[in-house]
Design a protein around this motif. Structure first.
Motif: not given
Length: 430
Positions: A85-96, A146-160
């Protein structure tokens, strides 16, 4: 990192995988066309064109668990023996760039779950190989990714606007002694398999494919499932020696799954219907203290017989516990017994699907004691279910004397992918 700053552009990233321009294009890879079928080996089509996840199938070394379906594999799939089981942080500012990684992960995960290598480019010996190679020659061993998304991800990349209101960081809970380095994360990948090398290979390769865009925040290996998800599986034992998950939800109880596990029309985010919320908790067992407890104390704490798994009010494992039974003026199943406080009867009917694993991470250097226990994973229609149950367990459960919660995270797992979909397209909505 932005696309214009020397980072990973969409075409450069996919081109490095042989997925842009000529060869196997993104469009072909995500459809049921002949090109994708030849490379990725799509299997087991249902009448509506989707892959069926054979929830009740018996796991064998060569068995392929279909990657696509109404729900993600790795939730009601027969629980495999090993976990990475791996948890990742997104370190880019690029949605693309993030979308490109998720698209590449989709292709890689689908291939690996079928026992194939990550799809190769031209195979130039001057370039790093597109697959790390340690799973070559190994069967898929029922691999699920299996993939999942954490709460903080949705504060970025226009995903709110795509964030479900139920997705928030878990609040502080009684008994927590959390290590921040073992908590949270923007994205999780759960790889389960009956072969530990196959599961490790999956997480290693998505980590490699995401380099420069995501970075591992924490990683947990698990051995020995601590729950059963189908009626055909025997109840396993945890590191305390007790059968674990006797009353767990089962894959064939579709009504209960719809009620307690799968996100339904009650959600404020229709794109998540058919998904589920994943709670991950690293629970260290104080093994040495437990091993000094008498058998009668251990059974009183759990509320079951250690050998048979039967409740203290019964003689067989699956006998329903009688929480009202009294002997010599005292409750047979004590008021603070774990099975009583965790039961639906004590929690307004709340239930969850458990999919945990035992773990061991060597020793605690400060005490010389074993660092081992349960990596708890559960799936919910609403994470409020877990919070309510844990608040009771954390304040009243006799077991709390022998455990400590050291890691915690919450993710929302979207539904399964249809033909033509990728994780990137699903998350971003186009």
């Amino acid at each position: 990192m932005t696309e214009a700053s020397g980072g990973v552009t969409r075409r450069r990233f996919l081109g490095g995988l042989g997925l842009a321009g000529g060869g196997l294009g993104i469009a072909a890879a995500f459809t049921g066309g002949s090109a994708a079928g030849a490379v990725l080996g799509l299997v087991d089509r249902s009448p509506d064109g989707r892959s069926e996840q054979a929830a009740g199938a018996v796991s064998t070394p060569g068995r392929v668990v279909p990657f696509r379906g109404r729900h993600q594999a790795g939730i009601i799939t027969p629980a495999q023996d090993r976990l990475v089981f791996g948890a990742f942080d997104v370190v880019t500012d690029s949605a693309g760039a993030l979308r490109d990684v998720l698209d590449a992960w989709t292709i890689a995960a689908e291939a690996m779950t079928q026992g194939r290598s990550v799809p190769a480019d031209d195979g130039s010996p001057q370039a790093p190989p597109t697959d790390t190679g340690e799973a070559l020659g190994l069967p898929p061993a029922a691999l699920t990714v299996t993939i999942g998304y954490g709460p903080r991800l949705f504060a970025r990349f226009g995903l709110a606007t795509r964030r479900p209101s139920a997705l928030a960081e878990l609040p502080p809970l009684p008994g927590d002694r959390l290590d921040p380095a073992r908590c949270g994360g923007d994205i999780c990948i759960q790889a389960c398999s009956d072969d530990p090398q196959v599961a490790f290979h999956a997480v290693r390769n998505v980590t490699r494919l995401g380099r420069g865009v995501v970075v591992l925040r924490w990683l947990q290996l698990g051995f020995g499932r601590t729950s059963s998800t189908t009626t055909g599986q025997q109840t396993p034992r945890n590191l305390m020696g007790f059968k674990d998950g006797t009353r767990n939800l089962r894959a064939d109880d579709t009504a209960a799954l719809d009620r307690h596990v799968w996100i339904g029309t009650e959600t404020d985010q229709p794109w998540l219907i058919g998904g589920s919320y994943l709670v991950a908790r690293r629970i260290r067992m104080l093994i040495e203290a437990w091993d000094r407890a008498s058998l009668s104390e251990q059974e009183r704490v759990i509320g079951r017989r250690k050998v048979s798994g039967a409740p203290l009010t019964g003689s067989r494992e699956y006998d329903p516990p009688d929480f009202s039974a009294v002997r010599a003026g005292e409750l047979v199943i004590p008021s603070d017994a774990h099975i009583r406080l965790a039961s639906p009867e004590h929690n307004a009917g709340r239930r969850m699907l458990r999919r945990g694993y035992s773990y061991t991470d060597g020793i605690d250097l400060s005490t010389g004691e074993l660092d081992a226990g349960l990596f708890f994973i559960s799936f919910h229609k609403d994470p409020a279910t877990f919070i309510a149950v844990q608040r009771i367990l954390g304040t009243q459960d006799a077991l709390r004397e022998y455990i400590v919660h050291t890691g915690s995270a919450l993710f929302v797992c979207p539904p399964g992918l249809q033909d033509g979909e990728s994780w990137g397209r699903q998350l971003f909505g186009a």
